[in-house]
Motif scaffolding. Structure first.
Motif, PDB file in Angstrom:
ATOM      1  N   GLY A  16       0.731  -1.339  -0.149  1.00 45.83           N
ATOM      2  CA  GLY A  16       0.238   0.038   0.244  1.00 45.83           C
ATOM      3  C   GLY A  16       0.901   1.248   0.010  1.00 45.83           C
ATOM      4  N   ALA A  17       2.001   1.368   0.841  1.00 48.16           N
ATOM      5  CA  ALA A  17       2.885   2.192   0.777  1.00 48.16           C
ATOM      6  C   ALA A  17       3.563   2.695  -0.413  1.00 48.16           C
ATOM      7  CB  ALA A  17       3.811   2.315   2.075  1.00 48.16           C
ATOM      8  N   LEU A  18       3.733   1.747  -1.046  1.00 47.16           N
ATOM      9  CA  LEU A  18       4.536   1.859  -2.387  1.00 47.16           C
ATOM     10  C   LEU A  18       3.740   2.256  -3.466  1.00 47.16           C
ATOM     11  CD1 LEU A  18       7.297  -0.820  -3.752  1.00 47.16           C
ATOM     12  CD2 LEU A  18       5.908   0.785  -5.300  1.00 47.16           C
ATOM     13  N   LEU A  19       2.466   1.560  -3.500  1.00 47.18           N
ATOM     14  CA  LEU A  19       1.760   2.168  -4.464  1.00 47.18           C
ATOM     15  C   LEU A  19       1.182   3.433  -4.303  1.00 47.18           C
ATOM     16  CD1 LEU A  19      -0.131   1.142  -7.027  1.00 47.18           C
ATOM     17  CD2 LEU A  19      -1.810   0.324  -5.381  1.00 47.18           C
ATOM     18  N   ARG A  20       0.849   3.892  -2.857  1.00 44.52           N
ATOM     19  CA  ARG A  20       0.483   5.470  -2.720  1.00 44.52           C
ATOM     20  C   ARG A  20       1.643   6.270  -3.140  1.00 44.52           C
ATOM     21  NH1 ARG A  20      -3.219   7.354   0.938  1.00 44.52           N
ATOM     22  NH2 ARG A  20      -3.659   5.507   1.687  1.00 44.52           N
ATOM     23  N   HIS A  21       2.743   5.943  -2.814  1.00 49.88           N
ATOM     24  CA  HIS A  21       3.851   6.624  -3.273  1.00 49.88           C
ATOM     25  C   HIS A  21       3.754   6.927  -4.840  1.00 49.88           C
ATOM     26  CE1 HIS A  21       7.498   9.004  -2.724  1.00 49.88           C
ATOM     27  NE2 HIS A  21       8.048   8.815  -3.686  1.00 49.88           N
ATOM     28  N   VAL A  22       3.575   6.182  -5.458  1.00 53.37           N
ATOM     29  CA  VAL A  22       3.641   6.221  -7.070  1.00 53.37           C
ATOM     30  C   VAL A  22       2.180   6.708  -7.593  1.00 53.37           C
ATOM     31  CG1 VAL A  22       5.395   4.642  -7.744  1.00 53.37           C
ATOM     32  CG2 VAL A  22       2.962   3.859  -7.801  1.00 53.37           C
ATOM     33  N   HIS A  23       1.271   6.605  -6.898  1.00 57.40           N
ATOM     34  CA  HIS A  23      -0.098   7.333  -7.070  1.00 57.40           C
ATOM     35  C   HIS A  23       0.071   8.719  -6.731  1.00 57.40           C
ATOM     36  CE1 HIS A  23      -4.496   7.904  -7.108  1.00 57.40           C
ATOM     37  NE2 HIS A  23      -4.334   8.248  -5.868  1.00 57.40           N
ATOM     38  N   VAL A  24       0.543   9.169  -5.875  1.00 56.93           N
ATOM     39  CA  VAL A  24       0.752  10.558  -5.525  1.00 56.93           C
ATOM     40  C   VAL A  24       1.899  11.342  -6.176  1.00 56.93           C
ATOM     41  CG1 VAL A  24       1.221  12.084  -3.637  1.00 56.93           C
ATOM     42  CG2 VAL A  24      -0.513  10.219  -3.454  1.00 56.93           C
ATOM     43  N   PRO A  77       2.514   4.197 -12.130  1.00 57.18           N
ATOM     44  CA  PRO A  77       1.444   3.650 -11.805  1.00 57.18           C
ATOM     45  C   PRO A  77       0.808   3.515 -13.266  1.00 57.18           C
ATOM     46  CG  PRO A  77       1.445   6.224 -11.528  1.00 57.18           C
ATOM     47  CD  PRO A  77       2.541   5.513 -11.905  1.00 57.18           C
ATOM     48  N   GLU A  78      -0.029   2.546 -13.242  1.00 57.58           N
ATOM     49  CA  GLU A  78      -0.755   2.059 -14.448  1.00 57.58           C
ATOM     50  C   GLU A  78      -1.789   2.910 -14.719  1.00 57.58           C
ATOM     51  OE1 GLU A  78      -0.241  -0.111 -16.946  1.00 57.58           O
ATOM     52  OE2 GLU A  78       0.490  -1.904 -16.514  1.00 57.58           O
ATOM     53  N   SER A  79      -1.630   4.048 -15.122  1.00 53.48           N
ATOM     54  CA  SER A  79      -2.576   5.292 -15.117  1.00 53.48           C
ATOM     55  C   SER A  79      -3.766   5.039 -16.246  1.00 53.48           C
ATOM     56  CB  SER A  79      -1.838   6.598 -15.242  1.00 53.48           C
ATOM     57  OG  SER A  79      -0.831   6.925 -14.302  1.00 53.48           O
ATOM     58  N   ALA A  80      -3.283   4.644 -17.363  1.00 56.93           N
ATOM     59  CA  ALA A  80      -4.140   4.413 -18.474  1.00 56.93           C
ATOM     60  C   ALA A  80      -5.208   3.294 -18.458  1.00 56.93           C
ATOM     61  CB  ALA A  80      -3.361   4.433 -19.906  1.00 56.93           C
ATOM     62  N   ARG A  81      -4.597   2.423 -17.471  1.00 59.19           N
ATOM     63  CA  ARG A  81      -5.495   1.074 -17.441  1.00 59.19           C
ATOM     64  C   ARG A  81      -6.316   1.024 -16.061  1.00 59.19           C
ATOM     65  NH1 ARG A  81      -5.447  -4.485 -16.529  1.00 59.19           N
ATOM     66  NH2 ARG A  81      -4.357  -4.683 -14.596  1.00 59.19           N
ATOM     67  N   VAL A  82      -6.073   1.252 -14.806  1.00 56.96           N
ATOM     68  CA  VAL A  82      -6.335   1.125 -13.710  1.00 56.96           C
ATOM     69  C   VAL A  82      -7.229   2.473 -13.323  1.00 56.96           C
ATOM     70  CG1 VAL A  82      -6.361   0.706 -11.233  1.00 56.96           C
ATOM     71  CG2 VAL A  82      -4.891  -0.326 -12.989  1.00 56.96           C
ATOM     72  N   PHE A  83      -8.545   2.814 -13.041  1.00 60.89           N
ATOM     73  CA  PHE A  83      -8.952   3.935 -12.847  1.00 60.89           C
ATOM     74  C   PHE A  83     -10.093   3.794 -11.896  1.00 60.89           C
ATOM     75  CE2 PHE A  83     -13.013   3.355 -15.063  1.00 60.89           C
ATOM     76  CZ  PHE A  83     -12.985   2.113 -15.938  1.00 60.89           C
ATOM     77  N   ALA A  84     -10.737   4.911 -11.562  1.00 62.32           N
ATOM     78  CA  ALA A  84     -12.008   4.844 -10.773  1.00 62.32           C
ATOM     79  C   ALA A  84     -12.952   5.828 -11.489  1.00 62.32           C
ATOM     80  CB  ALA A  84     -11.656   5.422  -9.262  1.00 62.32           C
ATOM     81  N   TYR A  85     -14.242   5.596 -11.491  1.00 58.44           N
ATOM     82  CA  TYR A  85     -15.152   6.588 -11.808  1.00 58.44           C
ATOM     83  C   TYR A  85     -15.301   7.708 -10.766  1.00 58.44           C
ATOM     84  CZ  TYR A  85     -16.565   3.575 -15.698  1.00 58.44           C
ATOM     85  OH  TYR A  85     -16.538   2.951 -16.975  1.00 58.44           O
ATOM     86  N   ARG A  93     -24.376  21.929 -12.216  1.00 60.41           N
ATOM     87  CA  ARG A  93     -23.856  21.372 -13.111  1.00 60.41           C
ATOM     88  C   ARG A  93     -23.742  19.716 -12.560  1.00 60.41           C
ATOM     89  NH1 ARG A  93     -17.656  23.277 -14.085  1.00 60.41           N
ATOM     90  NH2 ARG A  93     -17.324  23.300 -12.050  1.00 60.41           N
ATOM     91  N   LEU A  94     -23.820  18.522 -13.470  1.00 63.14           N
ATOM     92  CA  LEU A  94     -23.399  17.435 -13.072  1.00 63.14           C
ATOM     93  C   LEU A  94     -22.074  17.130 -13.938  1.00 63.14           C
ATOM     94  CD1 LEU A  94     -26.811  15.677 -13.305  1.00 63.14           C
ATOM     95  CD2 LEU A  94     -25.832  16.555 -11.432  1.00 63.14           C
ATOM     96  N   ARG A  95     -21.110  16.449 -13.418  1.00 58.27           N
ATOM     97  CA  ARG A  95     -19.977  15.949 -14.325  1.00 58.27           C
ATOM     98  C   ARG A  95     -19.565  14.429 -13.675  1.00 58.27           C
ATOM     99  NH1 ARG A  95     -15.306  19.940 -12.972  1.00 58.27           N
ATOM    100  NH2 ARG A  95     -16.269  19.997 -10.760  1.00 58.27           N
ATOM    101  N   ALA A  96     -19.295  13.928 -14.790  1.00 56.82           N
ATOM    102  CA  ALA A  96     -18.693  12.486 -14.338  1.00 56.82           C
ATOM    103  C   ALA A  96     -17.194  12.349 -15.266  1.00 56.82           C
ATOM    104  CB  ALA A  96     -19.666  11.480 -15.180  1.00 56.82           C
ATOM    105  N   ALA A  97     -16.425  11.695 -14.597  1.00 60.80           N
ATOM    106  CA  ALA A  97     -15.043  11.473 -15.132  1.00 60.80           C
ATOM    107  C   ALA A  97     -14.603  10.041 -14.862  1.00 60.80           C
ATOM    108  CB  ALA A  97     -14.031  12.333 -14.572  1.00 60.80           C
ATOM    109  N   ARG A  98     -13.618   9.784 -15.730  1.00 61.54           N
ATOM    110  CA  ARG A  98     -12.730   8.432 -15.528  1.00 61.54           C
ATOM    111  C   ARG A  98     -11.304   8.937 -14.819  1.00 61.54           C
ATOM    112  NH1 ARG A  98     -10.376   4.526 -18.072  1.00 61.54           N
ATOM    113  NH2 ARG A  98     -10.381   5.838 -20.126  1.00 61.54           N
ATOM    114  N   VAL A  99     -10.963   8.640 -13.822  1.00 52.85           N
ATOM    115  CA  VAL A  99      -9.813   9.382 -13.349  1.00 52.85           C
ATOM    116  C   VAL A  99      -8.615   8.057 -12.937  1.00 52.85           C
ATOM    117  CG1 VAL A  99      -8.443  10.453 -11.376  1.00 52.85           C
ATOM    118  CG2 VAL A  99     -10.843  11.050 -12.159  1.00 52.85           C
ATOM    119  N   GLY A 100      -7.640   8.083 -13.611  1.00 48.71           N
ATOM    120  CA  GLY A 100      -6.638   7.049 -13.559  1.00 48.71           C
ATOM    121  C   GLY A 100      -5.852   6.969 -12.405  1.00 48.71           C
ATOM    122  N   LEU A 101      -5.400   5.700 -12.057  1.00 46.29           N
ATOM    123  CA  LEU A 101      -4.477   5.664 -10.857  1.00 46.29           C
ATOM    124  C   LEU A 101      -3.326   6.670 -11.193  1.00 46.29           C
ATOM    125  CD1 LEU A 101      -3.902   4.067  -8.334  1.00 46.29           C
ATOM    126  CD2 LEU A 101      -2.609   2.537  -9.664  1.00 46.29           C
ATOM    127  N   GLY A 102      -3.086   7.603 -10.091  1.00 47.28           N
ATOM    128  CA  GLY A 102      -2.034   8.701 -10.222  1.00 47.28           C
ATOM    129  C   GLY A 102      -2.741  10.004 -10.349  1.00 47.28           C
TER     130      GLY A 102
END
Ligand SMILES: [Zn+2]
Length: 393
Positions: A16-24, A77-85, A93-102
């Motif tokens: 978790g710590a390693l992934l958090r570091h590259v995510h941020v 981070p696998e930014s283009a592959r791993v994402f959250a809505y 207004r209403l907004r929706a996005a796909r945000v990559g890891l990172g």
């Protein structure tokens, strides 16, 4: 006898710590990870291999450094592959996005929102926007969660919107409603718009590295996201930060919460439009038109902006005295008010702020701009992944 954490628990924490570091922080060399995380090289290598096997990071050669010797591999981070809505339910207004890891916004949709739409009416609109983005997904994309930022008081335990004064919502389970509309098999986490915007600016925006931050978000109402000692201040039920309802004028103007004289009745949309002689107008564009008119010499608009700026400074001084933040960030229409009335705000702050509390406080606009609520909503979802990277379902 008490035992310490097991080897498996330690490994999960380190993952978790390693992934958090590259995510941020983005791409990071193995050598930097070794230093930052305080782990030895072989451990970093093993953790990286586990995360790469799970499809969460990728390793590669760094960009040319010009330095001699074998370069340290870079973990991204696998930014283009791993994402959250991420969705943001705002007043207009209403907004929706796909945000990559990172933290990068990979795709987005925006819709106007006629005021007064119920949760049952909003959910299918957002779900439609998400479905459009889903059609454009790369084949190997993986959704790890979904988050929603909403104007209103959100119960921390289950995301129930207890009250949306500007939306007219009472006890709306928007996360559940949206989850069933979306048909995603991940929980839809819900947060207040100011709270999640503060979260985003603290993680990767203007307040990165600051442990005590107030993010003021304004539209019709005003709310604050508060970071204290590096943690989000949620209060017992999740309802902290309702700074717009500090009563500043006993028997003042009627507020949408039912009280009189709340701070937002002096600095929110209605106050500015009323003082500018534009009581019939409403909406963000009408508010921005007041700032434009003030810029172009309209005396009444200038007075309205000065008055609202004075009231903004008054409340910020109180917040600075109470929370002793190192940074106050102005988002939503508070950004425009801050930029238009910085002199009044600073003057009021200098007048009413306690000298010790003013020593290190900086006033800022959001680095992530209007994307802060979207990126913060995605961070809610990423938190689950970062807590246990190999257990995400
Ligand atoms: Zn109120």
């Amino acid at each position: 006898m008490r035992t310490g954490p097991s080897q498996d628990e330690i490994r999960r924490q380190n993952l978790g710590a390693l992934l958090r570091h590259v995510h941020v922080h983005g791409a990071t060399t193995r050598a930097e990870l070794t230093n930052t995380l305080g782990l030895n090289r072989s451990t970093i290598g093993a953790l990286t291999a586990d995360l790469a096997a799970a499809g969460l990071v990728v390793e590669g050669a760094p960009k040319e450094t010009g330095r001699a010797g074998r370069p340290s591999l870079v973990v991204r981070p696998e930014s283009a592959r791993v994402f959250a809505y991420a969705c943001s339910i705002e007043v207009d207004r209403l907004r929706a996005a796909r945000v990559g890891l990172g933290g990068a916004v990979l795709d987005r949709r925006e819709l106007d929102r006629p005021r007064g739409l119920s949760a049952a009416e909003v959910a299918p609109l957002l779900a439609g926007a998400v479905k459009e983005m889903r059609h454009a997904l790369p084949a190997d994309a993986v959704c790890v969660g979904a988050g929603v930022a909403v104007c209103g008081m959100v119960r921390r335990d289950d995301g129930l919107v207890r009250l949306g004064p500007t939306t007219g919502w009472v006890d709306e389970p928007i996360g559940t409603t949206l989850g069933s509309e979306l048909g995603v098999d991940v929980p839809v986490l819900v947060g207040n718009v100011a709270e999640v915007a503060a979260f985003a600016e603290h993680a990767r925006g203007a307040a990165a590295g600051c442990d005590n931050v107030i993010y003021l978000y304004g539209d019709v109402g005003v709310g604050a996201g508060i970071i204290a000692g590096g943690r989000r201040l949620t209060g017992h039920g999740g309802y902290s930060g309702e700074v717009g309802h500090m009563v500043v004028v006993p028997d003042g103007a009627r507020c949408e919460c039912g009280n009189r004289g709340c701070w937002e009745t002096e600095i929110g949309e209605h106050a500015l439009l009323r003082a500018a002689g534009r009581s019939d107008a409403r909406g963000r564009d009408a508010v921005l038109a007041v700032f434009d008119a003030a810029d172009n010499g309209d005396a009444r608009a200038q007075t309205a902006v000065r008055q609202a700026g004075d009231w903004l400074g008054f409340g910020v001084a109180n917040l600075v005295n109470i929370f002793n933040p190192e940074m106050v960030i102005f988002g939503g229409t508070m950004r425009d008010l801050y930029l238009a009335a910085a002199a009044q705000i600073r003057s009021r702050l200098n007048c009413n702020g306690l000298p010790a509390c003013l020593e290190h406080v900086r006033l800022r606009t959001p680095k992530l701009g209007a994307d802060a609520p979207l990126i913060g909503a995605a961070e809610l979802a990423f938190e689950r992944l970062l807590a246990d990277p190999l257990d995400i379902g």
